[in-house]
Design an enzyme around this catalytic site. Structure first.
Site, short mmCIF file in Angstrom:
data_model
loop_
_atom_site.label_atom_id
_atom_site.label_comp_id
_atom_site.label_asym_id
_atom_site.label_seq_id
_atom_site.Cartn_x
_atom_site.Cartn_y
_atom_site.Cartn_z
N GLU A 56 0.83 -1.21 0.00
CA GLU A 56 0.00 0.00 0.00
C GLU A 56 0.85 1.25 0.00
O GLU A 56 1.82 1.36 0.75
CB GLU A 56 -0.91 -0.03 1.24
CG GLU A 56 -2.31 0.42 0.95
CD GLU A 56 -2.99 -0.45 -0.11
OE1 GLU A 56 -2.96 -0.06 -1.30
OE2 GLU A 56 -3.54 -1.50 0.23
N HIS A 57 0.46 2.19 -0.84
CA HIS A 57 1.15 3.49 -0.96
C HIS A 57 2.62 3.32 -1.32
O HIS A 57 3.47 4.07 -0.84
CB HIS A 57 1.03 4.31 0.34
CG HIS A 57 -0.35 4.89 0.54
ND1 HIS A 57 -0.76 6.05 -0.07
CD2 HIS A 57 -1.41 4.45 1.25
CE1 HIS A 57 -2.01 6.31 0.30
NE2 HIS A 57 -2.43 5.35 1.08
N SER A 157 -11.08 1.21 -6.08
CA SER A 157 -10.65 1.77 -7.34
C SER A 157 -11.75 1.98 -8.37
O SER A 157 -11.59 1.67 -9.55
CB SER A 157 -9.64 0.80 -7.95
OG SER A 157 -8.56 1.49 -8.31
N ASP A 202 -3.73 0.85 -9.76
CA ASP A 202 -5.15 0.58 -10.00
C ASP A 202 -5.43 0.34 -11.48
O ASP A 202 -6.14 -0.58 -11.86
CB ASP A 202 -6.00 1.76 -9.52
CG ASP A 202 -5.72 2.09 -8.08
OD1 ASP A 202 -5.00 1.31 -7.43
OD2 ASP A 202 -6.22 3.12 -7.61
N LYS A 250 -9.75 11.34 -0.63
CA LYS A 250 -8.32 11.60 -0.86
C LYS A 250 -8.03 13.07 -1.05
O LYS A 250 -6.90 13.50 -1.02
CB LYS A 250 -7.87 10.87 -2.12
CG LYS A 250 -7.68 9.39 -1.89
CD LYS A 250 -6.80 8.82 -2.96
CE LYS A 250 -7.46 8.85 -4.31
NZ LYS A 250 -8.08 7.66 -4.74
N TYR A 258 -3.77 12.50 0.32
CA TYR A 258 -3.00 11.56 -0.50
C TYR A 258 -1.77 12.23 -1.12
O TYR A 258 -0.66 11.69 -1.07
CB TYR A 258 -3.92 11.00 -1.60
CG TYR A 258 -3.30 9.97 -2.50
CD1 TYR A 258 -3.40 8.61 -2.21
CD2 TYR A 258 -2.62 10.34 -3.65
CE1 TYR A 258 -2.84 7.66 -3.04
CE2 TYR A 258 -2.05 9.40 -4.49
CZ TYR A 258 -2.17 8.06 -4.18
OH TYR A 258 -1.61 7.12 -5.01
P1 NG1 Z 1 -7.51 4.09 -4.45
O1 NG1 Z 1 -7.77 4.18 -3.05
O2 NG1 Z 1 -8.15 2.90 -5.04
O3 NG1 Z 1 -7.93 5.29 -5.22
C1 NG1 Z 1 -4.95 4.92 -4.41
C2 NG1 Z 1 -4.12 5.16 -5.64
C3 NG1 Z 1 -3.16 3.99 -5.93
C4 NG1 Z 1 -2.35 3.64 -4.71
C5 NG1 Z 1 -3.29 3.45 -3.51
C6 NG1 Z 1 -2.56 3.20 -2.22
C7 NG1 Z 1 -5.39 6.49 -7.28
C8 NG1 Z 1 -6.14 6.45 -8.55
N1 NG1 Z 1 -4.97 5.33 -6.81
O4 NG1 Z 1 -5.90 3.90 -4.66
O5 NG1 Z 1 -2.33 4.31 -7.03
O6 NG1 Z 1 -1.37 4.60 -4.45
O7 NG1 Z 1 -4.13 4.58 -3.32
O8 NG1 Z 1 -1.78 2.05 -2.30
O9 NG1 Z 1 -5.20 7.55 -6.72
MG MG Z 2 -9.44 5.73 -6.80
#
Ligand code: NG1
Ligand code: MG
Length: 489
Positions: A56-57, A157, A202, A250, A258
């Site tokens: 993650e991240h 996602s 994603d 986010k 984020y």
């Molecule tokens: P999510 O939470 O599905 O949007 C986001 C990022 C990923 C990754 C994860 C953490 C986007 C589109 N996706 O996912 O690339 O960094 O957080 O692992 O922002």
């Molecule tokens: Mg997303």
């Protein structure tokens, strides 16, 4: 090199048990399309959501991750026209009002106003990304009807599934010859148009996944995705997704943002570049590793263990760094840092926790490798497989919560309840701060596990939730296949 496949039957991509349900959904989409636009669609495009098993991240730090596509997706029925270049997008969900926009030429493509959360922006992202590449004088006009069932803001996602599908509609409508790899790369860059400086996990999972396999995705030196067979155990491994029903946002400003995490890790990489006297500063931790260990015969896990102690020595301040302290440590003047890393995606904070973020990133990258090793060479004793994979997932949650601060009380509670209810491992999945958890459960215990979590989490926090809504909040999932196009209905 494989071009994006076009199928005429749902069996090609959906699990047997799932085809009838999907068939009904696609039929409803076709019917609604005719009602809305008084014509028949030419094709249907779809891309799934994903659950991240571990890693993650760290995608935006350049390290490998291990997601798999889920059986929830965004499906778009499309008719094309040569009469104009307009795009009409409607959604079967009445929460999302119909929109229309026109092509603004090869330079501009289309205007995206990311100051508000507008659903059609996600369509525009894929549209813009793809046409920036294709540079068409006169792209086809399109009539689009969307049906998505990936819950929004849940860490599964939905956004990437949406952008990948819209990019795919542009490919198909304009008969562009494009590989899945190209679609993925374009969708990754395209999604940044909505204001999140995201990594590429994603979109990779959504486009490139294969039915029955998780996907190991690497980003540096270039995007590479390899299907991973999960161990065959007795009883079988099951991954249960449970939504906290706290919507992750986010875009919030402040410490839960984020883009701030992206800054903290990129500037951190500059600092390590300097501390390790790299010939050229680099801004992802993976590139730091590659440059520092170049020519040395050291395995990746040894490299990561070494980096954990390097980070400990370099980032001595555990309460966080100011902008000027980061400038000093990285050797990049403050104005430059702000211009390069905090302007397109602004952040609002004065505290940057470089130490905690770096320790999370190197530790998490190591756990992905260890998880992959168990999958490649599973112990013959199934209990050991559960213990090892589950243990890594639990460590990941701990690190996300304590070091990366991307968990929240509900995620901490739900993962703890999951372990009490028999999960060998449980962690948040996706960006965190809300959204879903993923738990490793023995397949024969899934019904009991789900019943326990319904009782202990949902009944307590969301007593009004019943029926389909409750069933939707917690579900077992199997690895599903990536993007595809259907025609011939
Ligand atoms: P999510 O939470 O599905 O949007 C986001 C990022 C990923 C990754 C994860 C953490 C986007 C589109 N996706 O996912 O690339 O960094 O957080 O692992 O922002
Ligand atoms: Mg997303």
């Amino acid at each position: 090199m494989s071009y994006i496949p076009t199928y005429d039957s749902l069996d090609a991509i959906y699990d047997k048990s799932f085809v009838a349900k999907q068939g009904a959904r696609y039929q409803a989409l076709l019917d609604k399309f005719e009602q809305t636009y008084h014509r028949k669609p030419d094709f249907i495009a779809r891309s799934p959501g994903r659950v991240n098993l571990i890693g993650e991240h760290i995608d935006y730090c350049g390290f490998g991750v291990l997601p798999m596509a889920v059986d929830r997706d965004v499906v778009m029925a499309v008719a094309t026209t040569n009469d104009d270049t307009k795009v009409r997008v409607a959604n079967v969900n009445s929460k999302y009002p119909a929109r229309e926009f026109d092509y603004e030429g090869v330079e501009k493509i289309v205007t995206i106003d990311d100051s508000s959360l507008e659903w059609s922006n996600y369509f525009k992202c894929g549209y813009k990304g793809m046409l920036e590449r294709a540079q068409l004088q006169k792209p086809k006009g399109m009539f689009v009807l969307v049906d998505g069932n990936v819950p929004a803001g849940s860490g599964l996602s939905s956004s990437a599934a949406f952008c990948c599908t819209s990019a795919l509609t542009v490919i198909t409508a304009n008969e562009l010859k494009m590989t899945k790899q190209e679609l993925t790369e374009i969708a990754i860059v395209a999604e940044r148009n909505v204001g999140v400086n995201s990594g590429g996990m994603d979109q990779s999972a959504s486009v490139l996944s294969e039915q029955g396999f998780a996907l190991h995705v690497e980003f540096v030196p270039k995007l590479k995705a390899v299907p991973v067979k999960l161990p065959e155990t007795q009883p079988k491994l099951a991954f249960v997704i449970a939504n906290t029903l706290v919507t992750a946002d986010k875009f919030v400003t402040g410490p839960r943002n984020y883009n701030l995490r992206v800054v903290e890790t990129k500037v951190g990489a500059l600092c390590l570049s300097r501390a390790l006297k790299l010939a050229k500063p680099v801004d992802t931790y993976k590139e730091v590793c590659d440059a520092y260990f170049a020519g040395q015969n050291i395995s990746q896990d040894e490299q990561l263990k070494k980096m954990l102690s390097v980070a400990d020595q370099v980032f001595t301040n555990t309460t966080g760094y100011t902008r000027s302290e980061m400038a000093e440590l990285s050797g990049v003047v403050e104005d430059e840092l702000v211009k390069e890393y905090m302007t397109r995606f602004p952040v609002e904070t004065d505290v940057f926790r470089l130490h905690q973020r770096a320790i999370h990133v190197f530790g998490e990258a190591l756990r992905v490798i260890q998880f992959g090793n168990v999958c490649a060479n599973p112990p013959s004793d199934s209990d050991q497989v559960y213990k090892q994979l589950g243990g890594l997932m639990n460590q990941s949650q701990e690190s996300c919560s304590k070091l990366f601060n991307c968990s929240c009380p509900e995620l901490d509670e739900l993962t703890a309840l999951a372990r009490e209810a028999g999960a060998e491992g449980s962690r948040l999945t996706g960006a965190g701060w809300g959204g879903c958890t993923v738990s490793l459960v023995r397949e024969d215990q899934v019904p009991e596990f789900i019943a326990t979590i319904k009782e202990k989490y949902y009944k307590k926090h969301f007593p009004e939730l019943t029926g389909d809504e409750l069933d939707d909040a917690i579900l077992a999932t199997k690895p599903c296949s990536g993007s595809a196009v259907f025609s011939g209905f």
